[in-house]
Design a protein around this motif. Structure first.
Motif, PDB file in Angstrom:
ATOM      1  N   MET A 197       0.789  -0.974   0.016  1.00  0.00           N
ATOM      2  CA  MET A 197      -0.045   0.025  -0.144  1.00  0.00           C
ATOM      3  C   MET A 197       0.873   1.338   0.072  1.00  0.00           C
ATOM      4  O   MET A 197       0.519   2.117  -0.614  1.00  0.00           O
ATOM      5  N   THR A 198       1.926   1.204   0.650  1.00  0.00           N
ATOM      6  CA  THR A 198       2.944   2.289   0.713  1.00  0.00           C
ATOM      7  C   THR A 198       3.458   2.501  -0.536  1.00  0.00           C
ATOM      8  O   THR A 198       3.549   3.667  -1.220  1.00  0.00           O
ATOM      9  N   HIS A 199       3.755   1.689  -1.317  1.00  0.00           N
ATOM     10  CA  HIS A 199       4.467   1.847  -2.659  1.00  0.00           C
ATOM     11  C   HIS A 199       3.409   2.187  -3.628  1.00  0.00           C
ATOM     12  O   HIS A 199       3.631   3.314  -4.486  1.00  0.00           O
ATOM     13  N   ALA A 200       2.357   2.009  -3.316  1.00  0.00           N
ATOM     14  CA  ALA A 200       1.291   2.415  -4.399  1.00  0.00           C
ATOM     15  C   ALA A 200       0.723   3.901  -4.011  1.00  0.00           C
ATOM     16  O   ALA A 200       0.640   4.816  -5.023  1.00  0.00           O
ATOM     17  N   ILE A 201       0.651   4.375  -2.710  1.00  0.00           N
ATOM     18  CA  ILE A 201       0.331   5.666  -2.309  1.00  0.00           C
ATOM     19  C   ILE A 201       1.616   6.547  -2.585  1.00  0.00           C
ATOM     20  O   ILE A 201       1.404   7.591  -3.325  1.00  0.00           O
ATOM     21  N   GLU A 202       2.842   6.109  -2.278  1.00  0.00           N
ATOM     22  CA  GLU A 202       4.134   6.946  -2.640  1.00  0.00           C
ATOM     23  C   GLU A 202       4.025   7.211  -4.026  1.00  0.00           C
ATOM     24  O   GLU A 202       4.694   8.326  -4.655  1.00  0.00           O
ATOM     25  N   GLY A 203       3.912   6.158  -4.922  1.00  0.00           N
ATOM     26  CA  GLY A 203       4.097   6.004  -6.181  1.00  0.00           C
ATOM     27  C   GLY A 203       3.182   6.924  -6.877  1.00  0.00           C
ATOM     28  O   GLY A 203       3.391   7.609  -7.951  1.00  0.00           O
ATOM     29  N   LEU A 204       1.712   7.035  -6.342  1.00  0.00           N
ATOM     30  CA  LEU A 204       0.865   7.804  -7.036  1.00  0.00           C
ATOM     31  C   LEU A 204       1.184   9.251  -6.705  1.00  0.00           C
ATOM     32  O   LEU A 204       0.983  10.177  -7.545  1.00  0.00           O
ATOM     33  N   ILE A 205       1.792   9.607  -5.605  1.00  0.00           N
ATOM     34  CA  ILE A 205       1.957  11.216  -5.326  1.00  0.00           C
ATOM     35  C   ILE A 205       3.406  11.618  -5.534  1.00  0.00           C
ATOM     36  O   ILE A 205       3.601  12.821  -5.124  1.00  0.00           O
ATOM     37  N   THR A 206       4.267  10.597  -5.811  1.00  0.00           N
ATOM     38  CA  THR A 206       5.665  11.127  -6.142  1.00  0.00           C
ATOM     39  C   THR A 206       5.787  12.355  -7.066  1.00  0.00           C
ATOM     40  O   THR A 206       4.880  12.296  -8.193  1.00  0.00           O
ATOM     41  N   LYS A 207       6.918  13.119  -7.080  1.00  0.00           N
ATOM     42  CA  LYS A 207       7.120  14.029  -7.663  1.00  0.00           C
ATOM     43  C   LYS A 207       7.065  13.492  -9.588  1.00  0.00           C
ATOM     44  O   LYS A 207       6.922  14.062 -10.265  1.00  0.00           O
ATOM     45  N   GLY A 208       7.449  12.379  -9.614  1.00  0.00           N
ATOM     46  CA  GLY A 208       7.548  11.708 -10.899  1.00  0.00           C
ATOM     47  C   GLY A 208       6.558  11.150 -11.518  1.00  0.00           C
ATOM     48  O   GLY A 208       6.695  10.361 -12.646  1.00  0.00           O
ATOM     49  N   ALA A 209       5.336  11.014 -10.801  1.00  0.00           N
ATOM     50  CA  ALA A 209       4.134  10.313 -11.182  1.00  0.00           C
ATOM     51  C   ALA A 209       3.744  10.828 -12.418  1.00  0.00           C
ATOM     52  O   ALA A 209       3.609  12.179 -12.737  1.00  0.00           O
ATOM     53  N   TRP A 210       2.928  10.145 -13.293  1.00  0.00           N
ATOM     54  CA  TRP A 210       2.147  10.673 -14.516  1.00  0.00           C
ATOM     55  C   TRP A 210       1.160   9.790 -14.829  1.00  0.00           C
ATOM     56  O   TRP A 210       0.887   8.520 -14.249  1.00  0.00           O
ATOM     57  N   GLU A 211       0.416   9.791 -15.903  1.00  0.00           N
ATOM     58  CA  GLU A 211      -0.961   9.234 -15.951  1.00  0.00           C
ATOM     59  C   GLU A 211      -0.800   7.866 -15.996  1.00  0.00           C
ATOM     60  O   GLU A 211      -1.529   6.949 -15.624  1.00  0.00           O
ATOM     61  N   LEU A 212       0.311   7.007 -17.028  1.00  0.00           N
ATOM     62  CA  LEU A 212       0.452   5.668 -16.687  1.00  0.00           C
ATOM     63  C   LEU A 212       0.504   5.207 -15.414  1.00  0.00           C
ATOM     64  O   LEU A 212      -0.225   3.985 -15.106  1.00  0.00           O
ATOM     65  N   THR A 213       1.588   5.703 -14.922  1.00  0.00           N
ATOM     66  CA  THR A 213       1.725   5.080 -13.297  1.00  0.00           C
ATOM     67  C   THR A 213       0.698   5.529 -12.222  1.00  0.00           C
ATOM     68  O   THR A 213       0.341   4.619 -11.510  1.00  0.00           O
ATOM     69  N   ASP A 214       0.048   6.526 -12.572  1.00  0.00           N
ATOM     70  CA  ASP A 214      -1.336   6.683 -11.737  1.00  0.00           C
ATOM     71  C   ASP A 214      -2.222   5.771 -11.672  1.00  0.00           C
ATOM     72  O   ASP A 214      -2.852   5.215 -10.838  1.00  0.00           O
ATOM     73  N   MET A 215      -2.544   5.253 -13.126  1.00  0.00           N
ATOM     74  CA  MET A 215      -3.266   4.098 -13.372  1.00  0.00           C
ATOM     75  C   MET A 215      -3.048   3.108 -12.500  1.00  0.00           C
ATOM     76  O   MET A 215      -3.942   2.343 -11.989  1.00  0.00           O
ATOM     77  N   LEU A 216      -1.791   2.429 -12.772  1.00  0.00           N
ATOM     78  CA  LEU A 216      -1.256   1.537 -11.883  1.00  0.00           C
ATOM     79  C   LEU A 216      -1.622   1.433 -10.397  1.00  0.00           C
ATOM     80  O   LEU A 216      -1.990   0.664  -9.782  1.00  0.00           O
ATOM     81  N   HIS A 217      -1.196   2.811  -9.965  1.00  0.00           N
ATOM     82  CA  HIS A 217      -1.094   2.854  -8.422  1.00  0.00           C
ATOM     83  C   HIS A 217      -2.501   2.921  -7.987  1.00  0.00           C
ATOM     84  O   HIS A 217      -2.817   2.386  -6.788  1.00  0.00           O
ATOM     85  N   LEU A 218      -3.549   3.403  -8.578  1.00  0.00           N
ATOM     86  CA  LEU A 218      -4.716   3.567  -8.070  1.00  0.00           C
ATOM     87  C   LEU A 218      -5.371   2.057  -8.024  1.00  0.00           C
ATOM     88  O   LEU A 218      -6.182   1.725  -7.158  1.00  0.00           O
ATOM     89  N   LYS A 219      -5.061   1.274  -9.393  1.00  0.00           N
ATOM     90  CA  LYS A 219      -5.669  -0.080  -9.177  1.00  0.00           C
ATOM     91  C   LYS A 219      -5.231  -0.802  -8.166  1.00  0.00           C
ATOM     92  O   LYS A 219      -5.681  -1.473  -7.606  1.00  0.00           O
ATOM     93  N   ALA A 220      -3.681  -0.526  -7.846  1.00  0.00           N
ATOM     94  CA  ALA A 220      -3.097  -1.468  -6.595  1.00  0.00           C
ATOM     95  C   ALA A 220      -3.645  -1.104  -5.250  1.00  0.00           C
ATOM     96  O   ALA A 220      -3.851  -1.967  -4.544  1.00  0.00           O
ATOM     97  N   ILE A 221      -3.911   0.388  -5.067  1.00  0.00           N
ATOM     98  CA  ILE A 221      -4.897   0.822  -3.959  1.00  0.00           C
ATOM     99  C   ILE A 221      -5.939   0.030  -3.612  1.00  0.00           C
ATOM    100  O   ILE A 221      -6.472  -0.236  -2.574  1.00  0.00           O
ATOM    101  N   GLU A 222      -6.678   0.149  -4.849  1.00  0.00           N
ATOM    102  CA  GLU A 222      -7.932  -0.499  -4.817  1.00  0.00           C
ATOM    103  C   GLU A 222      -7.896  -1.969  -4.353  1.00  0.00           C
ATOM    104  O   GLU A 222      -8.503  -2.557  -3.283  1.00  0.00           O
ATOM    105  N   ILE A 223      -7.196  -2.676  -5.031  1.00  0.00           N
ATOM    106  CA  ILE A 223      -6.958  -4.293  -4.758  1.00  0.00           C
ATOM    107  C   ILE A 223      -6.564  -4.529  -3.304  1.00  0.00           C
ATOM    108  O   ILE A 223      -7.137  -5.143  -2.677  1.00  0.00           O
ATOM    109  N   VAL A 224      -5.384  -3.597  -2.882  1.00  0.00           N
ATOM    110  CA  VAL A 224      -4.955  -3.963  -1.403  1.00  0.00           C
ATOM    111  C   VAL A 224      -5.860  -3.547  -0.556  1.00  0.00           C
ATOM    112  O   VAL A 224      -6.172  -4.277   0.647  1.00  0.00           O
ATOM    113  N   GLY A 225      -6.613  -2.339  -0.610  1.00  0.00           N
ATOM    114  CA  GLY A 225      -7.428  -2.003   0.204  1.00  0.00           C
ATOM    115  C   GLY A 225      -8.429  -2.800   0.595  1.00  0.00           C
ATOM    116  O   GLY A 225      -9.316  -2.991   1.579  1.00  0.00           O
TER     117      GLY A 225
END
Length: 383
Positions: free
Chosen positions: A197-225
């Motif tokens: 969950m930390t990987h997904a949330i930090e990856g979502l809000i990190t300075k380098g985030a962009w649309e493709l990785t946002d898609m992955l991280h939000l799906k990961a948050i949903e599944i883990v949650g």
């Protein structure tokens, strides 16, 4: 701006995925393997589920089971010696982040011997040659080491962890088999799950985030949650969902980096040998609150995929608080220690630990820049 995505060649998912190890081994014309794992996974007959398959197929292999939690520079050097002595052509890394991370470091050094000191692998490096081929079998639902270009080693002399980033270290094949994860005790399932969950949330809000990785991280948050609580309760279907969720998070953060939770977790593990997942899990809710005003609408997105009622219509301030509260509740529900003093952290060490956290390679990716003084305050608030 150019964004880069790097993923591994091949992955198998689901119950029984390890049965594809021998066919992959043979189709790549390997003659001998060395299994990289730890003594606990041998003792508890987890790694032997893979070695039994190798035995049945007549595959020639040796075993290096000297990997320790929070693996050290010396651990890597010992592994390099074992691999060279074995004459193996590939490694089969079985375990959580530690065995796979050690295999990555070994594999890079075997093909790039100029990095034999291990310490020179820190940070983004440009090695000349791909590492010795790794077939990775994760046994925990959190690190995603099987799909990332990162690994972490402990400098035992200076009591610090350092992150290595190298596209040449990524395993060629991953076997994400949920049955290999059923042996996790509840506490380990909780800690590694919150690490995911930390990987997904930090990856979502990190300075380098962009649309493709946002898609992955939000799906990961949903599944883990939706599956972590049941995974901790040892339900097979939830363990399978967690295996997928942590992998998806790894696909994202490997390419855009992390943030202050990891920056602060690494020195805790280096100083006190705290398991990485536990350190991250204990820090996540507090650092989320520290970051909330620097995240735009992304905490609303987190609240939405976590099924927070009214997430779409509440104010942005309330949505951010709701996302933080949801993660805080999840952490408590799976039994994560709410204070770092429970993990053995000493108040008098915090100023030095904070200096290490400030210099950690993950910290600059945080959406909110943090001073050493602010990091000290964050640690102190968790005592």
């Amino acid at each position: 701006m150019v964004n880069r995505m790097i993923l591994n060649e091949t992955s198998y998912f689901g119950k029984g995925a390890i049965n594809d190890i021998v066919p992959e081994f043979k189709k790549r014309n390997f003659k001998k393997a060395i299994v990289i794992t730890d003594k606990g996974l041998i003792e508890h007959k987890v790694a032997t589920r893979v070695t039994d398959l190798l035995d049945e197929a007549g595959v020639d292999y040796e075993v290096y089971d000297g990997v320790v939690p929070n693996p050290t520079v010396q651990n890597v050097k010992d592994g390099v010696a074992a691999v060279k002595a074995s004459g193996a052509e590939c490694m089969i890394a079985i375990g959580g982040g530690s065995p796979i991370d050690v295999a990555k470091a070994i594999g890079i050094i075997v093909t790039n011997p100029e990095y034999a000191d291990v310490l020179s692998l820190e940070g983004p490096v440009e090695t000349k040659n791909p590492c010795m081929p790794i077939l990775a079998v994760p046994t925990t639902s959190g690190t995603a080491a099987e799909v990332t270009i990162n690994y972490v080693i402990t400098d035992e002399v200076n009591h610090r962890k350092f992150v290595c980033v190298d596209p040449h270290d990524i395993p060629v094949v991953a076997f994400v088999d949920s049955e290999m994860m059923m042996g996790m005790p509840k506490a380990l399932a909780a800690a590694t799950g919150m690490d995911a969950m930390t990987h997904a949330i930090e990856g979502l809000i990190t300075k380098g985030a962009w649309e493709l990785t946002d898609m992955l991280h939000l799906k990961a948050i949903e599944i883990v949650g939706r599956s972590l609580r049941d995974s901790v309760a040892e339900k097979l279907e939830a363990r399978e969902e967690m295996a997928l969720g942590q992998y998806i998070a790894g696909m994202g953060f490997s390419n855009v980096g992390l943030g202050l939770v990891h920056g602060m977790a690494h020195p805790l593990s280096a100083w006190y040998d705290i398991p990485h997942g536990v350190a991250c899990a204990s820090l996540l809710p507090t650092v989320m609150k520290f970051n909330k005003e620097y995240t735009g609408e992304k905490y609303r997105d987190i609240a939405r995929v976590l099924n927070v009622e009214g997430a779409d219509t509440m104010s942005i301030e309330d949505a951010r608080d709701a996302a933080c509260d949801a993660i805080d509740l999840l952490s408590k529900d799976v039994g994560i220690p709410p204070t770092i003093s429970e993990l053995g952290v000493k108040a008098e060490d915090i100023p030095k630990i904070a200096e290490d956290a400030f210099r950690d390679v993950c910290s600059p990716g945080n959406p909110r820049d943090a001073t050493v003084e602010e990091i000290i305050e964050l640690y102190q608030s968790l005592m």
